[in-house]
Design a protein around this motif. Sequence first.
Motif, PDB file in Angstrom:
ATOM      1  N   ASP A 132       0.771  -1.252  -0.161  1.00  0.00           N
ATOM      2  CA  ASP A 132       0.175   0.269  -0.009  1.00  0.00           C
ATOM      3  C   ASP A 132       0.967   1.214  -0.043  1.00  0.00           C
ATOM      4  O   ASP A 132       1.527   1.324   0.973  1.00  0.00           O
ATOM      5  CB  ASP A 132      -0.816  -0.008   1.255  1.00  0.00           C
ATOM      6  CG  ASP A 132      -1.831   1.264   1.341  1.00  0.00           C
ATOM      7  OD1 ASP A 132      -1.912   2.050   0.557  1.00  0.00           O
ATOM      8  OD2 ASP A 132      -2.873   0.815   2.105  1.00  0.00           O
ATOM      9  N   PRO A 133       1.005   1.985  -1.000  1.00  0.00           N
ATOM     10  CA  PRO A 133       1.774   3.421  -1.051  1.00  0.00           C
ATOM     11  C   PRO A 133       1.470   4.148  -0.252  1.00  0.00           C
ATOM     12  O   PRO A 133       2.184   5.114   0.303  1.00  0.00           O
ATOM     13  CB  PRO A 133       1.556   3.837  -2.359  1.00  0.00           C
ATOM     14  CG  PRO A 133       0.124   3.204  -3.077  1.00  0.00           C
ATOM     15  CD  PRO A 133      -0.032   1.853  -2.135  1.00  0.00           C
ATOM     16  N   ASN A 134       0.225   4.178   0.559  1.00  0.00           N
ATOM     17  CA  ASN A 134       0.035   5.142   1.651  1.00  0.00           C
ATOM     18  C   ASN A 134       0.474   4.650   3.103  1.00  0.00           C
ATOM     19  O   ASN A 134       0.419   5.411   3.759  1.00  0.00           O
ATOM     20  CB  ASN A 134      -1.307   5.175   1.887  1.00  0.00           C
ATOM     21  CG  ASN A 134      -2.297   5.905   0.499  1.00  0.00           C
ATOM     22  OD1 ASN A 134      -1.841   6.711   0.063  1.00  0.00           O
ATOM     23  ND2 ASN A 134      -3.247   5.019   0.263  1.00  0.00           N
ATOM     24  N   ARG A 135       1.011   3.474   2.998  1.00  0.00           N
ATOM     25  CA  ARG A 135       1.604   3.045   4.363  1.00  0.00           C
ATOM     26  C   ARG A 135       3.016   3.030   4.231  1.00  0.00           C
ATOM     27  O   ARG A 135       3.770   2.471   5.213  1.00  0.00           O
ATOM     28  CB  ARG A 135       1.168   1.718   4.600  1.00  0.00           C
ATOM     29  CG  ARG A 135      -0.473   1.710   4.826  1.00  0.00           C
ATOM     30  CD  ARG A 135      -0.977   0.269   5.394  1.00  0.00           C
ATOM     31  NE  ARG A 135      -0.251  -0.056   6.485  1.00  0.00           N
ATOM     32  CZ  ARG A 135      -0.405  -1.501   7.006  1.00  0.00           C
ATOM     33  NH1 ARG A 135      -1.348  -2.265   6.376  1.00  0.00           N
ATOM     34  NH2 ARG A 135       0.367  -1.721   8.444  1.00  0.00           N
TER      35      ARG A 135
ATOM     36  N   GLY B  17       6.938   5.474   3.428  1.00  0.00           N
ATOM     37  CA  GLY B  17       7.636   6.627   3.527  1.00  0.00           C
ATOM     38  C   GLY B  17       7.095   7.455   4.395  1.00  0.00           C
ATOM     39  O   GLY B  17       6.444   7.177   5.663  1.00  0.00           O
ATOM     40  N   LEU B  18       7.103   8.742   4.234  1.00  0.00           N
ATOM     41  CA  LEU B  18       6.620  10.019   5.042  1.00  0.00           C
ATOM     42  C   LEU B  18       5.041   9.738   5.199  1.00  0.00           C
ATOM     43  O   LEU B  18       4.252   9.848   6.580  1.00  0.00           O
ATOM     44  CB  LEU B  18       6.877  11.369   4.304  1.00  0.00           C
ATOM     45  CG  LEU B  18       7.015  12.407   5.436  1.00  0.00           C
ATOM     46  CD1 LEU B  18       7.721  12.001   6.707  1.00  0.00           C
ATOM     47  CD2 LEU B  18       7.170  13.709   4.936  1.00  0.00           C
ATOM     48  N   SER B  19       4.285   9.456   4.164  1.00  0.00           N
ATOM     49  CA  SER B  19       2.951   9.286   4.566  1.00  0.00           C
ATOM     50  C   SER B  19       2.373   8.019   5.465  1.00  0.00           C
ATOM     51  O   SER B  19       1.228   8.182   5.732  1.00  0.00           O
ATOM     52  CB  SER B  19       2.156   9.162   3.149  1.00  0.00           C
ATOM     53  OG  SER B  19       2.610   8.183   2.237  1.00  0.00           O
ATOM     54  N   GLY B  20       3.309   7.036   5.450  1.00  0.00           N
ATOM     55  CA  GLY B  20       2.876   5.733   6.541  1.00  0.00           C
ATOM     56  C   GLY B  20       3.410   5.823   7.613  1.00  0.00           C
ATOM     57  O   GLY B  20       3.155   5.028   8.305  1.00  0.00           O
ATOM     58  N   SER B  21       4.140   7.359   7.907  1.00  0.00           N
ATOM     59  CA  SER B  21       4.752   7.733   9.281  1.00  0.00           C
ATOM     60  C   SER B  21       3.721   8.045  10.225  1.00  0.00           C
ATOM     61  O   SER B  21       3.304   9.048   9.896  1.00  0.00           O
ATOM     62  CB  SER B  21       5.966   8.197   8.928  1.00  0.00           C
ATOM     63  OG  SER B  21       6.882   7.453   8.191  1.00  0.00           O
ATOM     64  N   PHE B  22       3.647   7.317  11.420  1.00  0.00           N
ATOM     65  CA  PHE B  22       2.806   8.063  12.720  1.00  0.00           C
ATOM     66  C   PHE B  22       3.572   8.989  13.299  1.00  0.00           C
ATOM     67  O   PHE B  22       3.060   9.991  13.973  1.00  0.00           O
ATOM     68  CB  PHE B  22       2.373   6.961  13.141  1.00  0.00           C
ATOM     69  CG  PHE B  22       1.419   5.937  12.847  1.00  0.00           C
ATOM     70  CD1 PHE B  22       0.102   6.433  12.571  1.00  0.00           C
ATOM     71  CD2 PHE B  22       1.893   4.795  12.327  1.00  0.00           C
ATOM     72  CE1 PHE B  22      -0.659   5.541  11.986  1.00  0.00           C
ATOM     73  CE2 PHE B  22       1.032   3.727  11.761  1.00  0.00           C
ATOM     74  CZ  PHE B  22      -0.434   4.038  11.700  1.00  0.00           C
ATOM     75  N   THR B  23       4.851   9.186  13.256  1.00  0.00           N
ATOM     76  CA  THR B  23       5.806   9.802  14.182  1.00  0.00           C
ATOM     77  C   THR B  23       6.608  11.095  13.159  1.00  0.00           C
ATOM     78  O   THR B  23       6.605  10.717  11.732  1.00  0.00           O
ATOM     79  CB  THR B  23       6.986   9.422  14.910  1.00  0.00           C
ATOM     80  OG1 THR B  23       7.625   8.519  14.022  1.00  0.00           O
ATOM     81  CG2 THR B  23       6.284   8.377  15.775  1.00  0.00           C
TER      82      THR B  23
END
Length: 261
Positions: free
Chosen positions: A212-215, A217-223
């Motif tokens: 899933d490209p949304n999970r 790099g930066l977009s998949g990062s919670f911090t």
Amino acid sequence: MNVVVCLKQVPGTTEVKIDPETNTLIRQGIENIINPFDAYALEEGIRVRERGEGKVTAISMGPPQAEGALREAISVGVDETVLLSDRAFAGADTWATAYTLAGAIKKLGQSDLIICGRQTLDGDTGQVGPELSEMLEIPFVAYVSKIEEIGEGYMRVQRMVEEGHEVIETTLPAVITVVKEINVPRLPSLRGIARSKSAVIPVWGVQEMEIDPNRVGLSGSFTKVIKIFFPQRACNSEIFQGELENQVECLIGKLRDNGLV
Ligand SMILES: Cc1cc2nc3c(=O)[nH]c(=O)nc-3n(C[C@H](O)[C@H](O)[C@H](O)COP(=O)(O)OP(=O)(O)OC[C@H]3O[C@@H](n4cnc5c(N)ncnc54)[C@H](O)[C@@H]3O)c2cc1C
């Protein structure tokens, strides 16, 4: 046994400089090395393979130059390597990193044992190993200092704890992180060096792994890194002069005044 070793390439120094604008490492002019704990993971992966049949695959997520770490892994004896590199992976925190590594491990097919270092020299969180096991939904053992026995579908290991060692038996597949007490990494062989020079290292990105490209790099990062800085070291020193006895008295007086004794 099919073993996967996770290797991270890190700056070969603790004297790293931080770009104050972007809050990222300044990597220019810094030599990169395999994260020291990952060298022990690599050695243990090869030793496990040497106990029987199977293969060792080293994977690394990072920029194109991380390929160097994988070539080093080939020179000491891993069978296969994969570099996970894609602009979409940039800015990943540990969770997004673990998601990406887990995607690669799933794509590799049946893996019996995944070995990570206990922590890295740069990020230093020690989170990626346990997160990987969570994502792969398999058991996890941290700080492994010895693999005692591997049998059909299980493994018995020693793990370091503050006051000694614990012996843990786990089912396989499993994820472990290793400490430096586990082995002495071997040096590359001439044949290995030659093999590492000509090896073609596959590069996988989001497309190749069908993740899933949304999970990533930066977009998949919670911090989010708000600020990185070196702590200021303040030290008030005082040198006591005179006879030794006077110096000791002064020292004891100072310690008492400051409530330290
Ligand atoms: C918001 C945020 C943004 C970030 N942006 C960037 C960025 O732009 N560029 C950047 O370089 N870093 C970035 N980082 C750092 C990045 O998250 C960490 O480098 C990465 O997640 C690994 O964490 P760690 O170094 O603490 O590994 P640890 O959890 O300490 O590592 C334990 C073990 O996991 C394995 N492992 C860890 N990382 C890898 C890897 N990449 N490949 C293979 N095995 C691995 C190794 O076996 C290692 O010994 C960012 C972090 C945050 C929080």
